[in-house]
Design an enzyme around this catalytic site. Structure first.
Site, PDB file in Angstrom:
ATOM      1  N   GLU A  84       0.875  -1.180   0.000  1.00  0.00           N
ATOM      2  CA  GLU A  84       0.000   0.000   0.000  1.00  0.00           C
ATOM      3  C   GLU A  84       0.906   1.222   0.000  1.00  0.00           C
ATOM      4  O   GLU A  84       0.990   1.970   0.959  1.00  0.00           O
ATOM      5  CB  GLU A  84      -0.967   0.053   1.178  1.00  0.00           C
ATOM      6  CG  GLU A  84      -2.022   1.137   0.958  1.00  0.00           C
ATOM      7  CD  GLU A  84      -2.980   1.371   2.110  1.00  0.00           C
ATOM      8  OE1 GLU A  84      -3.184   2.566   2.443  1.00  0.00           O
ATOM      9  OE2 GLU A  84      -3.512   0.410   2.669  1.00  0.00           O
TER      10      GLU A  84
ATOM     11  N   HIS B  67       2.321   4.580  -2.331  1.00  0.00           N
ATOM     12  CA  HIS B  67       1.624   5.465  -3.247  1.00  0.00           C
ATOM     13  C   HIS B  67       2.572   6.296  -4.100  1.00  0.00           C
ATOM     14  O   HIS B  67       3.672   6.650  -3.693  1.00  0.00           O
ATOM     15  CB  HIS B  67       0.687   6.377  -2.459  1.00  0.00           C
ATOM     16  CG  HIS B  67      -0.241   5.603  -1.575  1.00  0.00           C
ATOM     17  ND1 HIS B  67      -1.286   4.865  -2.069  1.00  0.00           N
ATOM     18  CD2 HIS B  67      -0.246   5.415  -0.237  1.00  0.00           C
ATOM     19  CE1 HIS B  67      -1.921   4.265  -1.075  1.00  0.00           C
ATOM     20  NE2 HIS B  67      -1.297   4.584   0.040  1.00  0.00           N
TER      21      HIS B  67
ATOM     22  N   PHE C  79      -3.645  15.900   2.813  1.00  0.00           N
ATOM     23  CA  PHE C  79      -3.227  14.766   3.631  1.00  0.00           C
ATOM     24  C   PHE C  79      -1.725  14.731   3.863  1.00  0.00           C
ATOM     25  O   PHE C  79      -1.200  13.738   4.372  1.00  0.00           O
ATOM     26  CB  PHE C  79      -3.638  13.446   2.947  1.00  0.00           C
ATOM     27  CG  PHE C  79      -5.086  13.399   2.555  1.00  0.00           C
ATOM     28  CD1 PHE C  79      -6.093  13.571   3.480  1.00  0.00           C
ATOM     29  CD2 PHE C  79      -5.439  13.183   1.228  1.00  0.00           C
ATOM     30  CE1 PHE C  79      -7.430  13.531   3.115  1.00  0.00           C
ATOM     31  CE2 PHE C  79      -6.772  13.128   0.852  1.00  0.00           C
ATOM     32  CZ  PHE C  79      -7.763  13.306   1.791  1.00  0.00           C
TER      33      PHE C  79
ATOM     34  N   HIS D 135      -8.996   0.693  -1.448  1.00  0.00           N
ATOM     35  CA  HIS D 135      -8.299   1.730  -0.682  1.00  0.00           C
ATOM     36  C   HIS D 135      -9.277   2.831  -0.286  1.00  0.00           C
ATOM     37  O   HIS D 135     -10.231   3.114  -1.007  1.00  0.00           O
ATOM     38  CB  HIS D 135      -7.157   2.308  -1.525  1.00  0.00           C
ATOM     39  CG  HIS D 135      -6.327   3.294  -0.797  1.00  0.00           C
ATOM     40  ND1 HIS D 135      -6.577   4.654  -0.827  1.00  0.00           N
ATOM     41  CD2 HIS D 135      -5.243   3.121   0.007  1.00  0.00           C
ATOM     42  CE1 HIS D 135      -5.690   5.278  -0.084  1.00  0.00           C
ATOM     43  NE2 HIS D 135      -4.867   4.381   0.433  1.00  0.00           N
TER      44      HIS D 135
ATOM     45  N   ASP E 192       2.326   2.340   3.787  1.00  0.00           N
ATOM     46  CA  ASP E 192       1.487   3.486   3.431  1.00  0.00           C
ATOM     47  C   ASP E 192       2.329   4.726   3.148  1.00  0.00           C
ATOM     48  O   ASP E 192       1.909   5.848   3.390  1.00  0.00           O
ATOM     49  CB  ASP E 192       0.448   3.795   4.511  1.00  0.00           C
ATOM     50  CG  ASP E 192      -0.816   4.463   3.962  1.00  0.00           C
ATOM     51  OD1 ASP E 192      -0.821   4.838   2.770  1.00  0.00           O
ATOM     52  OD2 ASP E 192      -1.789   4.616   4.717  1.00  0.00           O
TER      53      ASP E 192
END
Length: 326
Positions: free
Chosen positions: A8, A10, A23, A165, A286
């Site tokens: 996960e 990005h 974010f 997600h 993440d």
């Protein structure tokens, strides 16, 4: 532990970069964050090396394609994002792989792009950022509905995982968060939206129709493992129109995989591990929304045997994605 696998993780392209500004961790951090999420080379690989991460499967940032109202635009941008990621994968095939971004506004177009991404680009599956908007801003399409059965047939035929997600609920549907915008995103709303979507899938019949489907959720299961006993217990008492052939918990444990992404908490991890079983648990970080260092330091020290750490941190992922790694 060396040799860890994460998925996960990005990336962004210039068209989707601004989706992540809110974010990025507050004022003063945007420049660093933007550099990290755009980077598909030296900095990312160096951070992986420094934290015992051998291999990373990357995906487009949220909400990305899912927030585009125009279907043609979604199809075109998904293709460009996947081609961009494929260039990095081609350059670093021993370190990086890709999840396809998909134009879920059109199930047939999503199927075509998934087939292209898996067969032509060598991607390992898809990651989709929650519900999809289409046509009008006040829209939220969930993928358990009958219109998406042809898409799930494609996923089933390809036999690749689908990562569900989070994304933030759209303002017109976010009345419970009024006056408390901090609740809408990663502290709470991400898990709420993703868990509802996942439970809808469990109750839709799609897993009866396609029994080999494998869905991944992050953040130690988006609250579901903690609540699974009560969900099934209360549905036995009052099913209220539920038409599933089995209890939701059975579907979830049989068809969902759970990663540690962004939830580095020993008690929560032990709960998810006990509920899901070790074969359904996976390490992830993440990045860059979380620091690789935090993820790796926690995982390398959380109470596990050597064999358990190796299975969750590496060998489960090799099996799930059919990876050919030394």
């Amino acid at each position: 532990m060396d040799g860890k696998i994460v998925f996960e993780e990005h990336m962004a392209i210039s068209d989707t970069l601004e989706d992540s500004r809110s974010f990025a961790g507050g004022s003063g951090k945007w420049d660093e964050f933007a550099r990290q999420i755009l980077d598909l080379g030296e900095e990312r690989l160096a951070r992986m090396e420094g934290n015992g991460i051998a291999f990373s499967i990357l995906s487009l940032n949220a909400p990305g394609i899912q927030a585009l109202l125009d279907t043609d635009e979604a199809i075109e941008l998904a293709r460009r994002a996947n081609d961009h990621l494929a260039e990095a994968v081609f350059k670093y095939p021993d370190r990086l792989a890709g999840f396809a971004a998909l134009p879920m506004q059109d199930p047939d177009a999503a199927s075509e792009e998934l087939i292209r991404s898996v067969k032509d680009l060598g991607f390992k599956g898809a990651l989709v950022n929650g519900f999809t908007q289409k046509g009008i801003p006040d829209s939220a399409i969930y993928f358990d509905i009958p219109e998406y059965r042809s898409f799930w047939a494609t996923v089933s035929e390809l036999n690749v995982p689908f990562y569900l997600h989070p994304r933030m609920q759209i303002p017109s549907r976010a009345q419970p968060y009024e006056g408390h915008p901090w609740l809408m995103s990663s502290p709470w709303g991400f898990a709420v939206e993703t868990s509802i979507h996942a439970l809808r899938m469990c109750g839709s019949g799609m897993f009866d129709e396609f029994p080999n489907l494998k869905i991944i959720v992050g953040h130690l299961g988006e609250h579901i493992p903690y609540d699974l006993w009560r969900i099934d217990a209360r549905m036995r008492f009052s099913p209220r129109g539920y038409t599933g052939k089995r209890y939701l918990g059975e579907y979830f444990r049989d068809h969902f995989c759970v990663t540690t992404s962004g939830n580095f908490c020993d008690p929560s991890f032990q709960c998810a591990l006990e509920v899901m079983g070790i074969d359904r648990m996976f390490f992830s970080a993440d990045y860059p929304f979380e620091r690789m260092e935090d993820a790796a330091n926690w995982f390398d020290s959380t109470p596990l045997s050597v064999a358990e750490r190796l299975q969750i941190g590496r060998t489960n992922a090799i099996k799930l994605f059919n990876l050919e790694l030394e």
